[in-house]
Motif scaffolding. Structure first.
Motif, PDB file in Angstrom:
ATOM      1  N   ARG A 187       0.847  -1.194   0.000  1.00  0.00           N
ATOM      2  CA  ARG A 187       0.000   0.000   0.000  1.00  0.00           C
ATOM      3  C   ARG A 187       0.882   1.243   0.000  1.00  0.00           C
ATOM      4  NH1 ARG A 187      -2.329   3.871   3.093  1.00  0.00           N
ATOM      5  NH2 ARG A 187      -4.520   4.303   2.668  1.00  0.00           N
ATOM      6  N   TYR A 188       0.524   2.190  -0.850  1.00  0.00           N
ATOM      7  CA  TYR A 188       1.233   3.465  -0.938  1.00  0.00           C
ATOM      8  C   TYR A 188       0.232   4.596  -0.807  1.00  0.00           C
ATOM      9  CZ  TYR A 188       5.077   0.713  -2.824  1.00  0.00           C
ATOM     10  OH  TYR A 188       6.080  -0.207  -2.982  1.00  0.00           O
ATOM     11  N   SER A 189       0.706   5.727  -0.314  1.00  0.00           N
ATOM     12  CA  SER A 189      -0.126   6.928  -0.278  1.00  0.00           C
ATOM     13  C   SER A 189       0.754   8.120  -0.631  1.00  0.00           C
ATOM     14  CB  SER A 189      -0.774   7.112   1.094  1.00  0.00           C
ATOM     15  OG  SER A 189       0.200   7.333   2.076  1.00  0.00           O
ATOM     16  N   ALA A 190       0.100   9.128  -1.188  1.00  0.00           N
ATOM     17  CA  ALA A 190       0.835  10.305  -1.647  1.00  0.00           C
ATOM     18  C   ALA A 190      -0.120  11.482  -1.764  1.00  0.00           C
ATOM     19  CB  ALA A 190       1.486  10.021  -2.997  1.00  0.00           C
ATOM     20  N   ASN A 191       0.453  12.653  -1.951  1.00  0.00           N
ATOM     21  CA  ASN A 191      -0.316  13.856  -2.270  1.00  0.00           C
ATOM     22  C   ASN A 191      -0.003  14.227  -3.705  1.00  0.00           C
ATOM     23  OD1 ASN A 191      -1.313  13.965   0.300  1.00  0.00           O
ATOM     24  ND2 ASN A 191       0.141  15.493   1.003  1.00  0.00           N
ATOM     25  N   TYR A 192      -1.049  14.492  -4.458  1.00  0.00           N
ATOM     26  CA  TYR A 192      -0.920  14.911  -5.847  1.00  0.00           C
ATOM     27  C   TYR A 192      -1.103  16.422  -5.864  1.00  0.00           C
ATOM     28  CZ  TYR A 192      -1.500  14.606 -10.923  1.00  0.00           C
ATOM     29  OH  TYR A 192      -1.337  14.720 -12.283  1.00  0.00           O
ATOM     30  N   GLU A 193      -0.046  17.132  -6.157  1.00  0.00           N
ATOM     31  CA  GLU A 193      -0.044  18.597  -6.100  1.00  0.00           C
ATOM     32  C   GLU A 193      -0.645  19.204  -7.370  1.00  0.00           C
ATOM     33  OE1 GLU A 193       0.931  20.211  -3.360  1.00  0.00           O
ATOM     34  OE2 GLU A 193       1.450  18.331  -2.365  1.00  0.00           O
ATOM     35  N   PRO A 194      -1.081  20.471  -7.312  1.00  0.00           N
ATOM     36  CA  PRO A 194      -1.682  21.135  -8.473  1.00  0.00           C
ATOM     37  C   PRO A 194      -0.783  21.162  -9.710  1.00  0.00           C
ATOM     38  CG  PRO A 194      -2.006  22.457  -6.509  1.00  0.00           C
ATOM     39  CD  PRO A 194      -1.106  21.322  -6.127  1.00  0.00           C
TER      40      PRO A 194
ATOM     41  N   TRP B  16       5.319  11.684  -1.834  1.00  0.00           N
ATOM     42  CA  TRP B  16       5.022  10.399  -1.210  1.00  0.00           C
ATOM     43  C   TRP B  16       4.895  10.546   0.295  1.00  0.00           C
ATOM     44  CZ3 TRP B  16       3.536   6.940  -4.545  1.00  0.00           C
ATOM     45  CH2 TRP B  16       3.999   7.024  -5.853  1.00  0.00           C
ATOM     46  N   ASN B  17       3.921   9.855   0.865  1.00  0.00           N
ATOM     47  CA  ASN B  17       3.745   9.772   2.324  1.00  0.00           C
ATOM     48  C   ASN B  17       4.289   8.407   2.739  1.00  0.00           C
ATOM     49  OD1 ASN B  17       2.299  12.182   2.196  1.00  0.00           O
ATOM     50  ND2 ASN B  17       0.371  11.114   1.920  1.00  0.00           N
ATOM     51  N   GLY B  18       5.512   8.391   3.187  1.00  0.00           N
ATOM     52  CA  GLY B  18       6.118   7.112   3.561  1.00  0.00           C
ATOM     53  C   GLY B  18       6.987   6.572   2.438  1.00  0.00           C
ATOM     54  N   GLU B  19       6.905   5.281   2.249  1.00  0.00           N
ATOM     55  CA  GLU B  19       7.765   4.589   1.289  1.00  0.00           C
ATOM     56  C   GLU B  19       7.469   4.982  -0.162  1.00  0.00           C
ATOM     57  OE1 GLU B  19       9.086  -0.028   0.364  1.00  0.00           O
ATOM     58  OE2 GLU B  19       7.697   0.423   1.997  1.00  0.00           O
ATOM     59  N   THR B  20       8.530   5.028  -0.960  1.00  0.00           N
ATOM     60  CA  THR B  20       8.429   5.321  -2.390  1.00  0.00           C
ATOM     61  C   THR B  20       8.561   4.013  -3.164  1.00  0.00           C
ATOM     62  OG1 THR B  20       9.493   7.457  -2.017  1.00  0.00           O
ATOM     63  CG2 THR B  20       9.483   6.639  -4.273  1.00  0.00           C
TER      64      THR B  20
ATOM     65  N   ASP C 211      10.080   1.342  -8.567  1.00  0.00           N
ATOM     66  CA  ASP C 211      10.030   1.835  -9.952  1.00  0.00           C
ATOM     67  C   ASP C 211       9.117   3.066 -10.015  1.00  0.00           C
ATOM     68  OD1 ASP C 211       7.950   0.166  -9.330  1.00  0.00           O
ATOM     69  OD2 ASP C 211       7.846  -0.793 -11.279  1.00  0.00           O
ATOM     70  N   GLU C 212       9.555   4.102  -9.318  1.00  0.00           N
ATOM     71  CA  GLU C 212       8.764   5.314  -9.106  1.00  0.00           C
ATOM     72  C   GLU C 212       8.274   5.960 -10.402  1.00  0.00           C
ATOM     73  OE1 GLU C 212       9.119   9.557  -6.704  1.00  0.00           O
ATOM     74  OE2 GLU C 212      10.921   8.357  -7.033  1.00  0.00           O
ATOM     75  N   GLU C 213       9.112   6.049 -11.402  1.00  0.00           N
ATOM     76  CA  GLU C 213       8.715   6.727 -12.644  1.00  0.00           C
ATOM     77  C   GLU C 213       7.560   6.003 -13.337  1.00  0.00           C
ATOM     78  OE1 GLU C 213       9.583   9.786 -13.602  1.00  0.00           O
ATOM     79  OE2 GLU C 213      10.634   9.764 -11.683  1.00  0.00           O
ATOM     80  N   THR C 214       7.569   4.692 -13.324  1.00  0.00           N
ATOM     81  CA  THR C 214       6.477   3.914 -13.919  1.00  0.00           C
ATOM     82  C   THR C 214       5.183   4.166 -13.165  1.00  0.00           C
ATOM     83  OG1 THR C 214       8.042   2.206 -14.590  1.00  0.00           O
ATOM     84  CG2 THR C 214       5.719   1.574 -14.509  1.00  0.00           C
TER      85      THR C 214
END
Length: 67
Positions: free
Chosen positions: A29-36, A42-46, A49-52
């Motif tokens: 499970r991952y969580s993040a904030n998507y900015e304008p 990222w909130n926590g672990e990244t 394969d972040e770019e994908t």
């Protein structure tokens, strides 16, 4: 593939852009904030394969939010 993708506005005033999102990817499970500006904080672990993952998130946000 991202599973159980969900998002909600960061602010009560829904006219202000910014979203909190969460999803499962490769059974984690991952969580993040998507900015304008389209950046992802990222909130926590990244993901390894972040770019994908970022590309998949951008596609989903374009479909669900900006369409």
């Amino acid at each position: 593939m991202l599973q159980h993708f969900s998002f909600k506005p960061l602010y009560e005033n829904k006219q202000l852009p910014g979203w909190s999102l969460s999803f499962f990817y490769k059974q984690k499970r991952y969580s993040a904030n998507y900015e304008p500006d389209g950046s992802i904080k990222w909130n926590g672990e990244t993901p390894s394969d972040e770019e994908t993952v970022k590309k998949m998130i951008h596609e989903l946000m374009l479909f669900h939010v900006y369409d």
